[in-house]
Write an enzyme that holds these catalytic residues in place. Structure first.
Site, PDB file in Angstrom:
ATOM      1  N   GLY A 159     -12.940 -12.530 -54.945  1.00 14.00           N
ATOM      2  CA  GLY A 159     -13.877 -12.601 -56.052  1.00 14.00           C
ATOM      3  C   GLY A 159     -15.320 -12.682 -55.611  1.00 14.00           C
ATOM      4  O   GLY A 159     -15.662 -12.384 -54.474  1.00 14.00           O
ATOM      5  N   HIS A 209     -17.413  -4.682 -52.295  1.00 13.25           N
ATOM      6  CA  HIS A 209     -16.115  -4.682 -52.978  1.00 13.25           C
ATOM      7  C   HIS A 209     -15.995  -3.465 -53.906  1.00 13.25           C
ATOM      8  O   HIS A 209     -14.936  -2.826 -53.974  1.00 13.25           O
ATOM      9  CB  HIS A 209     -15.956  -5.947 -53.823  1.00 13.25           C
ATOM     10  N   GLY A 261     -12.736  -3.596 -46.299  1.00 15.84           N
ATOM     11  CA  GLY A 261     -14.039  -3.364 -45.696  1.00 15.84           C
ATOM     12  C   GLY A 261     -14.026  -3.757 -44.230  1.00 15.84           C
ATOM     13  O   GLY A 261     -13.280  -4.650 -43.822  1.00 15.84           O
ATOM     14  N   LEU A 262     -14.870  -3.102 -43.454  1.00 14.38           N
ATOM     15  CA  LEU A 262     -14.897  -3.348 -42.012  1.00 14.38           C
ATOM     16  C   LEU A 262     -15.922  -4.402 -41.604  1.00 14.38           C
ATOM     17  O   LEU A 262     -16.123  -4.612 -40.409  1.00 14.38           O
ATOM     18  CB  LEU A 262     -15.176  -2.042 -41.269  1.00 14.38           C
ATOM     19  N   LYS A 263     -16.549  -5.073 -42.571  1.00 16.35           N
ATOM     20  CA  LYS A 263     -17.479  -6.134 -42.175  1.00 16.35           C
ATOM     21  C   LYS A 263     -16.759  -7.184 -41.336  1.00 16.35           C
ATOM     22  O   LYS A 263     -17.293  -7.670 -40.348  1.00 16.35           O
ATOM     23  CB  LYS A 263     -18.119  -6.795 -43.395  1.00 16.35           C
ATOM     24  N   VAL A 303     -21.017  -2.052 -46.410  1.00 15.17           N
ATOM     25  CA  VAL A 303     -22.159  -1.762 -47.277  1.00 15.17           C
ATOM     26  C   VAL A 303     -23.261  -2.770 -46.949  1.00 15.17           C
ATOM     27  O   VAL A 303     -23.000  -3.975 -46.837  1.00 15.17           O
ATOM     28  CB  VAL A 303     -21.769  -1.849 -48.761  1.00 15.17           C
ATOM     29  N   ALA A 313     -21.481  -5.140 -54.041  1.00 19.31           N
ATOM     30  CA  ALA A 313     -21.396  -3.679 -53.915  1.00 19.31           C
ATOM     31  C   ALA A 313     -20.374  -3.246 -52.873  1.00 19.31           C
ATOM     32  O   ALA A 313     -19.792  -2.158 -52.983  1.00 19.31           O
ATOM     33  CB  ALA A 313     -22.769  -3.095 -53.585  1.00 19.31           C
ATOM     34  N   ARG A 337     -20.988 -14.732 -49.212  1.00 19.70           N
ATOM     35  CA  ARG A 337     -21.694 -15.933 -48.752  1.00 19.70           C
ATOM     36  C   ARG A 337     -23.201 -15.711 -48.607  1.00 19.70           C
ATOM     37  O   ARG A 337     -23.925 -16.661 -48.330  1.00 19.70           O
ATOM     38  CB  ARG A 337     -21.093 -16.431 -47.436  1.00 19.70           C
TER      39      ARG A 337
END
Length: 281
Positions: free
Chosen positions: A31, A37, A147-149, A176, A35, A187
Site C-alpha cells: 500500500g 507501484h 519493481g527492481l528498487k 521509477v 508512481a 518511505r
C-alpha cells in the site's frame, strides 16, 4: 474494480476467471502507492486479461523497533489510484486471514537472505519470502510484477520460485525515479523537504561508482566502495552498505564479472533508503 478481503472469495472469483481462459497478473504491495507501484499495474495490464493487486502490510518482515505500526496506510487514496490504472481486483486481507496463530512454517532462501540488507535486518527476507509464497499460493497468478528498487528482494523471490517450482512468471520492472534521481519509495514520505534534496545523492553515488567500474582503471572495487561511502558521509548519510556485486547471486564482484549490480542502503535522518544500479560491462 472489485475489493475482496477473504481468501475463499478471492479463489472463487479467480477460479471462474481462470476457467474462462483469462490470464491473471499479480502485483503484491504494502500500500501507500506511488508512481512506481502504478507502473507495475500498468505493465501488468498490458500483459494479462485480469490484474490483481494485493495490499497487505506484512508484520513478519518488520524487525523489532521498525515501523510496522506507523507504516503509512492510505487505503482510500490507493483504491483511486488502482482504479485509474486499470486494476481489476484488490485483495485486502487481514493479518488473521494470512497467518494462523499457530503457524510454524517459514520460507527461507539461504545465503542470499543473509547478505546486504539481510545482515542489517535479520529475518526480514524470511518474512518477505514467506508472505510472497503464501500470496502466490492464494492468487495462483500466471505472472507477477516486481519493481527492481529492491534488487535483493527480487533475486530472493526469483530463487524461491525456481527452487520450489512455483508456476509463475516473474516480470521485473525498472525503478521509477523522481526528477532528482531519488528512487520512489513509500518511505520517502518520512523525509523532510531538505532531506529529499540530500537523498538524491544516493543515486549520484551509484552513478559515480558505475562510471568508475566501467572506466576499467586500476581502482579496486573495494576502493570504489570506500569512495562512495565517503561521498555519502559528506552528504549527511550513515551508510549501512555500498557493495559492487555480481548480479546473478549478489556476491562481491571481481573484474572478470560482466553482469554487475551495485547495491546501497543508507540512513538519512530517521529514514533508511535503498537503491541500486545494474549494468553490463
Amino acid at each position: 474494480m472489485q475489493t475482496v478481503k477473504t481468501i475463499v472469495e478471492l479463489r472463487a472469483i479467480l477460479g471462474n476467471r481462470r476457467r474462462a481462459g483469462e490470464r491473471i497478473a499479480f502485483v503484491p504491495t504494502m500500500g501507500n502507492l506511488h508512481a512506481g507501484h502504478i507502473r507495475l499495474v500498468e505493465t501488468a495490464r498490458r500483459q494479462a486479461e485480469r490484474v490483481v493487486v494485493s495490499i497487505f502490510v506484512n508484520p513478519t518482515q518488520f524487525g523489532p523497533g521498525e515501523d510496522f505500526e506507523t507504516y503509512p496506510r492510505t487505503e482510500a487514496e490507493d483504491r483511486e489510484k488502482l482504479l485509474a490504472a486499470g486494476a481489476d481486483l484488490l485483495f485486502l486481507p487481514e493479518i488473521r486471514n494470512m497467518y494462523d496463530p499457530g503457524a510454524k512454517t517459514v520460507v527461507s532462501v539461504k545465503e542470499l537472505s543473509d547478505l546486504h540488507c539481510g545482515a542489517f535486518r535479520p529475518g526480514h527476507f524470511d518474512g518477505v519470502a514467506t508472505v510472497v509464497a503464501k500470496l502466490f499460493n492464494i492468487v495462483q497468478p500466471d505472472s507477477a510484477f516486481f519493481g527492481l528498487k529492491d534488487y535483493q528482494q527480487f533475486v530472493i523471490i526469483r530463487t524461491m520460485v525456481r527452487d520450489l517450482n512455483i508456476p509463475v512468471a516473474l516480470v521485473p520492472v525498472e525503478t521509477v525515479r523522481e526528477p532528482s534521481g531519488l528512487a520512489m519509495s513509500s518511505r520517502n514520505g518520512y523525509l523532510t523537504e531538505t532531506e529529499k534534496v540530500q537523498a538524491a545523492k544516493l543515486y549520484q553515488a551509484l552513478l559515480n561508482a558505475k562510471e568508475a567500474v566501467l572506466s576499467g582503471g586500476r581502482e579496486a572495487y573495494a576502493d570504489i566502495e570506500r569512495q562512495a561511502q565517503s561521498f555519502l558521509a559528506e552528504a549527511g548519510f550513515k551508510t549501512d552498505y555500498f557493495s559492487i556485486c555480481r548480479s546473478s547471486d549478489l556476491v562481491a564482484a571481481v573484474p572478470e564479472d560482466r553482469e554487475i549490480v551495485i547495491l546501497a542502503a543508507a540512513r538519512l535522518g530517521k529514514t533508511r533508503l535503498i537503491d541500486n544500479i545494474a549494468f553490463s560491462k
